[in-house]
Design a protein around this motif. Structure first.
Motif, PDB file in Angstrom:
ATOM      1  N   VAL A  31      29.621  33.212  41.295  1.00  0.00           N
ATOM      2  CA  VAL A  31      30.947  33.827  41.246  1.00  0.00           C
ATOM      3  C   VAL A  31      30.837  35.329  41.021  1.00  0.00           C
ATOM      4  CG1 VAL A  31      31.195  33.303  38.784  1.00  0.00           C
ATOM      5  CG2 VAL A  31      33.234  33.683  40.177  1.00  0.00           C
ATOM      6  N   LYS A  32      31.784  36.062  41.594  1.00  0.00           N
ATOM      7  CA  LYS A  32      31.871  37.518  41.435  1.00  0.00           C
ATOM      8  C   LYS A  32      33.336  37.894  41.294  1.00  0.00           C
ATOM      9  CE  LYS A  32      30.315  41.788  41.584  1.00  0.00           C
ATOM     10  NZ  LYS A  32      31.126  42.365  40.525  1.00  0.00           N
ATOM     11  N   THR A  33      33.622  38.802  40.362  1.00  0.00           N
ATOM     12  CA  THR A  33      34.981  39.296  40.169  1.00  0.00           C
ATOM     13  C   THR A  33      35.055  40.762  40.575  1.00  0.00           C
ATOM     14  OG1 THR A  33      34.632  40.047  37.905  1.00  0.00           O
ATOM     15  CG2 THR A  33      35.343  37.756  38.199  1.00  0.00           C
ATOM     16  N   GLY A  34      36.273  41.237  40.758  1.00  0.00           N
ATOM     17  CA  GLY A  34      36.468  42.641  41.068  1.00  0.00           C
ATOM     18  C   GLY A  34      37.837  43.112  40.647  1.00  0.00           C
ATOM     19  N   THR A  35      37.904  44.391  40.329  1.00  0.00           N
ATOM     20  CA  THR A  35      39.157  45.040  39.937  1.00  0.00           C
ATOM     21  C   THR A  35      39.240  46.365  40.687  1.00  0.00           C
ATOM     22  OG1 THR A  35      38.937  44.078  37.730  1.00  0.00           O
ATOM     23  CG2 THR A  35      40.520  45.877  37.987  1.00  0.00           C
ATOM     24  N   SER A  36      40.345  46.586  41.366  1.00  0.00           N
ATOM     25  CA  SER A  36      40.492  47.826  42.130  1.00  0.00           C
ATOM     26  C   SER A  36      40.830  49.000  41.218  1.00  0.00           C
ATOM     27  CB  SER A  36      41.572  47.671  43.197  1.00  0.00           C
ATOM     28  OG  SER A  36      42.829  47.472  42.585  1.00  0.00           O
ATOM     29  N   SER A  37      40.720  50.181  41.770  1.00  0.00           N
ATOM     30  CA  SER A  37      41.067  51.390  41.032  1.00  0.00           C
ATOM     31  C   SER A  37      42.508  51.303  40.537  1.00  0.00           C
ATOM     32  CB  SER A  37      40.932  52.617  41.934  1.00  0.00           C
ATOM     33  OG  SER A  37      39.608  52.749  42.376  1.00  0.00           O
ATOM     34  N   PHE A  39      43.798  49.388  38.546  1.00  0.00           N
ATOM     35  CA  PHE A  39      44.235  48.007  38.287  1.00  0.00           C
ATOM     36  C   PHE A  39      45.332  47.556  39.254  1.00  0.00           C
ATOM     37  CE2 PHE A  39      42.388  49.570  34.370  1.00  0.00           C
ATOM     38  CZ  PHE A  39      41.560  48.521  33.993  1.00  0.00           C
ATOM     39  N   ARG A  40      45.242  47.955  40.505  1.00  0.00           N
ATOM     40  CA  ARG A  40      46.256  47.579  41.500  1.00  0.00           C
ATOM     41  C   ARG A  40      46.138  46.113  41.924  1.00  0.00           C
ATOM     42  NH1 ARG A  40      49.182  51.796  42.429  1.00  0.00           N
ATOM     43  NH2 ARG A  40      48.307  53.873  42.293  1.00  0.00           N
ATOM     44  N   ASP A  41      44.916  45.586  41.947  1.00  0.00           N
ATOM     45  CA  ASP A  41      44.734  44.164  42.223  1.00  0.00           C
ATOM     46  C   ASP A  41      43.371  43.716  41.718  1.00  0.00           C
ATOM     47  OD1 ASP A  41      43.102  45.312  44.145  1.00  0.00           O
ATOM     48  OD2 ASP A  41      44.054  44.312  45.831  1.00  0.00           O
ATOM     49  N   THR A  42      43.217  42.406  41.612  1.00  0.00           N
ATOM     50  CA  THR A  42      41.960  41.810  41.161  1.00  0.00           C
ATOM     51  C   THR A  42      41.625  40.640  42.070  1.00  0.00           C
ATOM     52  OG1 THR A  42      42.900  40.169  39.643  1.00  0.00           O
ATOM     53  CG2 THR A  42      42.569  42.367  38.763  1.00  0.00           C
ATOM     54  N   TRP A  43      40.363  40.301  42.098  1.00  0.00           N
ATOM     55  CA  TRP A  43      39.934  39.169  42.905  1.00  0.00           C
ATOM     56  C   TRP A  43      38.770  38.457  42.231  1.00  0.00           C
ATOM     57  CZ3 TRP A  43      34.876  39.834  44.150  1.00  0.00           C
ATOM     58  CH2 TRP A  43      34.389  41.136  44.188  1.00  0.00           C
ATOM     59  N   THR A  44      38.606  37.207  42.571  1.00  0.00           N
ATOM     60  CA  THR A  44      37.453  36.417  42.154  1.00  0.00           C
ATOM     61  C   THR A  44      37.050  35.568  43.347  1.00  0.00           C
ATOM     62  OG1 THR A  44      38.209  36.351  39.852  1.00  0.00           O
ATOM     63  CG2 THR A  44      36.586  34.697  40.512  1.00  0.00           C
ATOM     64  N   VAL A  45      35.780  35.610  43.694  1.00  0.00           N
ATOM     65  CA  VAL A  45      35.235  34.829  44.806  1.00  0.00           C
ATOM     66  C   VAL A  45      34.032  34.067  44.285  1.00  0.00           C
ATOM     67  CG1 VAL A  45      34.192  34.915  47.097  1.00  0.00           C
ATOM     68  CG2 VAL A  45      35.971  36.555  46.484  1.00  0.00           C
ATOM     69  N   GLY A  46      33.983  32.778  44.587  1.00  0.00           N
ATOM     70  CA  GLY A  46      32.842  31.989  44.147  1.00  0.00           C
ATOM     71  C   GLY A  46      32.651  30.765  45.012  1.00  0.00           C
ATOM     72  N   PHE A  47      31.474  30.163  44.847  1.00  0.00           N
ATOM     73  CA  PHE A  47      31.180  28.969  45.638  1.00  0.00           C
ATOM     74  C   PHE A  47      30.271  28.021  44.883  1.00  0.00           C
ATOM     75  CE2 PHE A  47      27.986  32.123  46.666  1.00  0.00           C
ATOM     76  CZ  PHE A  47      26.793  31.404  46.694  1.00  0.00           C
ATOM     77  N   ARG A  66      49.120  45.889  34.474  1.00  0.00           N
ATOM     78  CA  ARG A  66      48.832  46.448  33.159  1.00  0.00           C
ATOM     79  C   ARG A  66      47.489  45.958  32.653  1.00  0.00           C
ATOM     80  NH1 ARG A  66      54.863  45.651  30.958  1.00  0.00           N
ATOM     81  NH2 ARG A  66      55.732  47.447  32.024  1.00  0.00           N
ATOM     82  N   GLN A  67      46.448  46.717  32.955  1.00  0.00           N
ATOM     83  CA  GLN A  67      45.106  46.449  32.447  1.00  0.00           C
ATOM     84  C   GLN A  67      44.630  45.019  32.721  1.00  0.00           C
ATOM     85  OE1 GLN A  67      43.266  49.052  31.026  1.00  0.00           O
ATOM     86  NE2 GLN A  67      44.991  50.231  31.776  1.00  0.00           N
TER      87      GLN A  67
END
Length: 84
Positions: A31-37, A39-47, A66-67
């Motif tokens: 799994v990998k997570t991400g947060t855009s500059s 805090f406009r959006d976040t994602w998590t991708v995993g398998f 908000r954070q």
């Protein structure tokens, strides 16, 4: 592969998320997570061996949240889908 093993190792992400976070499942999963500059959006991708799941959380108008980070925004959804 080496990359899969790294993304599936809860101890490798323990410093950032703890060993027992929402990214840890009762079966092996990378799994990998991400947060855009800003805090406009976040994602998590995993398998796992059976499924690949990607989740996204954000405001459709592009306004910042908000954070909210990948592990607090998209990861709870990813966790519930993977457990289902």
């Amino acid at each position: 592969s080496l990359l899969t093993n790294m993304l599936a190792d809860p101890h490798a992400r323990a410093r950032a998320f703890g060993v027992d976070s929402l990214l840890t499942l009762p079966f092996p999963a990378a799994v990998k997570t991400g947060t855009s500059s800003d805090f406009r959006d976040t994602w998590t991708v995993g398998f796992s061996t059976d499924y690949t799941v990607a989740t996204w959380v954000g405001n459709f108008d592009g306004s910042p949240m908000r954070q909210i980070s990948g592990v607090t925004g998209a990861a709870p959804l990813w966790n519930r889908i993977m457990l289902h």
